[in-house]
Enzyme design. Structure first.
Site, PDB file in Angstrom:
ATOM      1  N   LYS A  65       0.851  -1.180   0.000  1.00  0.00           N
ATOM      2  CA  LYS A  65       0.000   0.000   0.000  1.00  0.00           C
ATOM      3  C   LYS A  65       0.893   1.238   0.000  1.00  0.00           C
ATOM      4  O   LYS A  65       1.890   1.286   0.747  1.00  0.00           O
ATOM      5  CB  LYS A  65      -0.898   0.003   1.233  1.00  0.00           C
ATOM      6  CG  LYS A  65      -1.827  -1.194   1.314  1.00  0.00           C
ATOM      7  CD  LYS A  65      -2.921  -1.120   0.261  1.00  0.00           C
ATOM      8  CE  LYS A  65      -3.874  -2.292   0.378  1.00  0.00           C
ATOM      9  NZ  LYS A  65      -5.004  -2.185  -0.565  1.00  0.00           N
ATOM     10  N   ASP A 117      -0.180  -0.078  -4.483  1.00  0.00           N
ATOM     11  CA  ASP A 117      -1.629   0.173  -4.475  1.00  0.00           C
ATOM     12  C   ASP A 117      -1.890   1.469  -3.732  1.00  0.00           C
ATOM     13  O   ASP A 117      -1.608   1.580  -2.540  1.00  0.00           O
ATOM     14  CB  ASP A 117      -2.318  -1.004  -3.770  1.00  0.00           C
ATOM     15  CG  ASP A 117      -3.835  -0.879  -3.742  1.00  0.00           C
ATOM     16  OD1 ASP A 117      -4.369   0.140  -4.206  1.00  0.00           O
ATOM     17  OD2 ASP A 117      -4.483  -1.825  -3.240  1.00  0.00           O
ATOM     18  N   GLU A 140      -1.792   0.308  -8.661  1.00  0.00           N
ATOM     19  CA  GLU A 140      -3.215  -0.025  -8.553  1.00  0.00           C
ATOM     20  C   GLU A 140      -3.992   1.156  -8.002  1.00  0.00           C
ATOM     21  O   GLU A 140      -3.527   1.837  -7.085  1.00  0.00           O
ATOM     22  CB  GLU A 140      -3.318  -1.234  -7.606  1.00  0.00           C
ATOM     23  CG  GLU A 140      -4.701  -1.706  -7.320  1.00  0.00           C
ATOM     24  CD  GLU A 140      -4.680  -3.044  -6.565  1.00  0.00           C
ATOM     25  OE1 GLU A 140      -3.697  -3.815  -6.713  1.00  0.00           O
ATOM     26  OE2 GLU A 140      -5.633  -3.303  -5.812  1.00  0.00           O
ATOM     27  N   GLU A 157     -11.320  -2.874  -8.167  1.00  0.00           N
ATOM     28  CA  GLU A 157     -12.099  -3.260  -6.994  1.00  0.00           C
ATOM     29  C   GLU A 157     -13.251  -2.298  -6.718  1.00  0.00           C
ATOM     30  O   GLU A 157     -14.248  -2.681  -6.129  1.00  0.00           O
ATOM     31  CB  GLU A 157     -11.207  -3.375  -5.750  1.00  0.00           C
ATOM     32  CG  GLU A 157     -10.684  -2.069  -5.219  1.00  0.00           C
ATOM     33  CD  GLU A 157      -9.825  -2.266  -3.973  1.00  0.00           C
ATOM     34  OE1 GLU A 157      -8.615  -2.500  -4.150  1.00  0.00           O
ATOM     35  OE2 GLU A 157     -10.348  -2.195  -2.856  1.00  0.00           O
ATOM     36  N   ASP A 194     -13.888  -7.483  -8.903  1.00  0.00           N
ATOM     37  CA  ASP A 194     -14.248  -7.818  -7.524  1.00  0.00           C
ATOM     38  C   ASP A 194     -15.502  -8.682  -7.581  1.00  0.00           C
ATOM     39  O   ASP A 194     -16.415  -8.411  -8.361  1.00  0.00           O
ATOM     40  CB  ASP A 194     -14.506  -6.522  -6.752  1.00  0.00           C
ATOM     41  CG  ASP A 194     -14.883  -6.782  -5.310  1.00  0.00           C
ATOM     42  OD1 ASP A 194     -14.015  -6.619  -4.445  1.00  0.00           O
ATOM     43  OD2 ASP A 194     -16.050  -7.142  -5.035  1.00  0.00           O
ATOM     44  N   HIS A 200      -9.302  -8.568  -7.477  1.00  0.00           N
ATOM     45  CA  HIS A 200      -9.224  -8.051  -6.122  1.00  0.00           C
ATOM     46  C   HIS A 200      -9.785  -9.096  -5.164  1.00  0.00           C
ATOM     47  O   HIS A 200     -10.780  -9.750  -5.461  1.00  0.00           O
ATOM     48  CB  HIS A 200     -10.052  -6.769  -6.017  1.00  0.00           C
ATOM     49  CG  HIS A 200     -10.225  -6.271  -4.620  1.00  0.00           C
ATOM     50  ND1 HIS A 200     -11.448  -6.243  -3.956  1.00  0.00           N
ATOM     51  CD2 HIS A 200      -9.327  -5.776  -3.739  1.00  0.00           C
ATOM     52  CE1 HIS A 200     -11.278  -5.752  -2.756  1.00  0.00           C
ATOM     53  NE2 HIS A 200     -10.017  -5.454  -2.583  1.00  0.00           N
TER      54      HIS A 200
END
Lengths: 435, 435
Positions: free
Chosen positions: A222, A250, A276, A303, A326, A353
């Site tokens: 992240k 991400d 992402e 997602e 997703d 995701h």
């Protein structure tokens, strides 16, 4: 596809909902640049039949508003009571085209996620009645049966039923071998567990090492809260994983377009495998501009992409190199099959995701179906894996050597243990009552 | 802007919701190609202060699901209880960035419309406390105060705070005269009343004639259910209105891209003033392809556009020639100011969507503010008008010679009569109890 159970007349007689929440914010599991304190939750639905079957489904949320999401699921009750699961193409379209409920989207947000939960529960029920895991049941459908499940509205400029049929017919060749391959080898996974923002460097280092030891072929970090932190954490991850190991990043929608380009370019020396959600999931043109501004680093998203129409445009615009569908945000299995076909039409890999509550359990079925019956390949494809909350599921995912093992139990792997549901029901379950 | 009332300390102490539905499907009022039987509804909110004021707002829906929408409004209660309306820029952003609720969108569908209802109720309250109609209160803000109301996230690639300030500062010149002009002359309207699909040709002819007699400078026909019908109805309307009178058409999202191009080109001989919602409101690239395929007929959209990010792209892509913002779908007054500024930046006129329940009452304030303080022009601009349900409002719109007269009562014109609320409350109000 018809089994003895299905030939006997039966009806869905009850739609039961549960507002289930896990107090994950207490541990910072799942924290990212836009979601600092999520309480992973499920607006959960059970469809019961008059002959004793039950189909389970849910929308994943991160806490507040799970009651609104549950109310939206209840608003669909009249569509399933008295029905069976013989024609899930028609039933799915009926719900999407309820003109009054449609006004609340259309096909986006709370009402569309409610349709997702109910559609997925219907598929869980259908697969249980058929005595097969969902991925296998879907893989054994004919191309024509699959096409009948899809709503092609707003897609026909890039994907017609005829073009979908052509993709599916091409994939008929070798399908049996691929099904056997899935049963033997499963499907490759990557893990996000090391990468949450709330973790310190020692924990990051330890979790990267564990990911390698567990056989995962990719990890994800992240990013987006603080650039210096991101550089430091990326360096730690590279130290543990090596220069060539795929490490994706991400941003969870943190940036505007110019900021995304600058930030990702600053991380370019660490060779991100993909970036992402660099910006708003609604910003097709923004994603395209970012892709251009950071190339050759690939852009991934999905997602929070609301429906097939936005995926269509992301593909048309050349904005993304990975489709991260997703399992529980768009209109369930049916719309996700349309998205798999769109991706196949554009030759773009699907790397779903997962994480949250039960998203790994669900989405493995879609990727396995994709390999068996749509794209016909696992090349450059991985399913996200996060090691949260699986213990609450009756048929939890099984990871072996960094791969999802093929589910073999009948259904969509969506059912939670009754005790887990009871304990985490908000606000009266014991977990919340005692808090 | 501070008035004596605002200087006195006070707090919002109650958020009250009402599920209000009108049985409009009984008359086919409001029927179109995608919405054959709407029951026009309002998920209605009242914010009450400890010193006796009340702010009113609502999300417009068309029936089923209005309970879900009402529940979503209730989910925002904690943001307003104990608060005042001194800083509506900050309070708006707090609601949009509640990370847990944001997951349910982000910024789209049920949860975003709930924010819209609450934000608009806060503005109603603020304007009432200031003793001014909202359009005038907004027009008297400084450019800096207006910029502080806006969330520029995801806009900065085309609109920065500095660029917004520049637009607003330029409009300072002549603002006083334009305010007086609005008070004297109001704002031009067009009417959709003749054009609903459920009406026969005689009723269409009579309503076209009435629209001309009432002084409207434009009408709109619903299309998209049947091409032969559309040709016949357009011919009837042209017979009554003449060859050069502006007649727009509205497909309410009925078509895919190729079908939209073919259908609109078939209606080209009747010279449509614009074609509205030709396809999915999510399909930016689709709108752009349609605009190219039917030129020079202009494309218009907006009533279902979920937020400023999609409007940004529609403008970037050159996909629309008219921005049809809706007062109660995006994040209320604050996000609509951002959309007005985006339109001004691209030089595209704003012709708002209205009708429904109370949308005319609300949106007139935004167009008048746009003329006074943003675009500075009424050229090629009209507000939609539909003559439904105004009798239920305390301060209903007043149409004089085909123009909206400037509201003069304090507030946002959002309050409904208590008797109307009581009678139409679903399912226990007398209108529904007796049905």
């Amino acid at each position: 596809m018809t089994t003895p159970q299905e030939q006997k007349s039966y009806r869905i007689v009850e739609l039961e909902t549960h507002d289930i929440r896990f107090p994950t914010s207490r541990e910072l599991d799942g924290s990212d640049a836009m979601n600092p304190d999520p309480d992973y939750s499920a607006a959960y639905v059970v469809l019961k039949t008059d002959d004793g079957y039950a189909g389970h489904g849910f929308a994943f949320t991160i806490g507040r508003g799970n009651d609104v999401q549950t109310a939206a699921i209840s608003a669909l009750e009249s569509y399933v009571i008295g029905r069976d699961v013989e024609d899930l193409g028609a039933l799915y379209k009926e719900m999407v085209y309820d003109s009054q409920l449609r006004w609340l989207g259309p096909e986006k947000g709370v009402m569309h996620m409610a349709i997702s939960a109910v559609v997925n529960a219907l598929w869980d029920l259908k697969a249980k009645r058929a005595g097969k895991p969902l991925w296998l049941l879907l893989s054994e459908l004919t191309p024509e049966q699959i096409v009948d499940l899809i709503d092609f509205r707003y897609l026909s400029d890039v994907l017609t039923p005829e073009q979908a049929l052509e993709i599916l017919k091409k994939a008929e060749k070798g399908k049996g071998e691929r099904v056997e391959h899935i049963k033997r080898e499963g499907y490759p996974a990557y893990t996000t567990s090391p990468g949450w923002l709330g973790y310190d460097d020692d924990k990051l280092r330890r979790l990267c090492k564990e990911a390698l030891d567990a056989g995962f072929g990719q990890i994800k970090l992240k990013v987006g809260a603080d650039l210096d932190d991101d550089i430091r954490r990326f360096r730690v991850a590279r130290e543990v994983c090596g220069a060539d190991f795929p490490i994706a990043i991400d941003a969870n929608q943190r940036w505007d377009v110019p900021a995304a380009i600058d930030w990702v370019n600053a991380l370019k020396p660490f060779n991100p495998h993909w970036v992402e959600e660099p910006t708003s999931p609604d910003d097709v043109l923004g994603h395209a501009a970012i892709a251009e501004g950071i190339k050759p680093i690939p852009v991934a998203t999905g997602e929070h992409v609301q429906n097939r129409i936005v995926f269509k445009q992301l593909l048309q615009a050349g904005a993304i190199s990975y489709v991260q569908l997703d399992s529980a945000r768009v209109g369930g299995v049916n719309e996700n099959i349309a998205i798999l076909l769109l991706a196949a039409r554009f030759g773009i890999p699907v790397c779903p995701h997962a994480g949250g509550v039960g998203l790994c359990e669900l989405v493995q079925h879609l990727s396995m179906f994709d390999y068996a019956a749509v794209s016909g390949t696992m090349e450059n494809r991985v399913i996200e894996y996060v090691d949260h909350l699986h213990e609450h599921f009756v048929d939890p995912v099984v990871i072996v050597d960094g791969r999802y093992a093929a589910p073999s139990s009948p259904g969509f792997s969506a059912a939670m243990h009754p005790e887990s549901i009871a304990a985490h029901t908000f606000p009266d379950g014991e977990i919340w009552r005692d808090a």
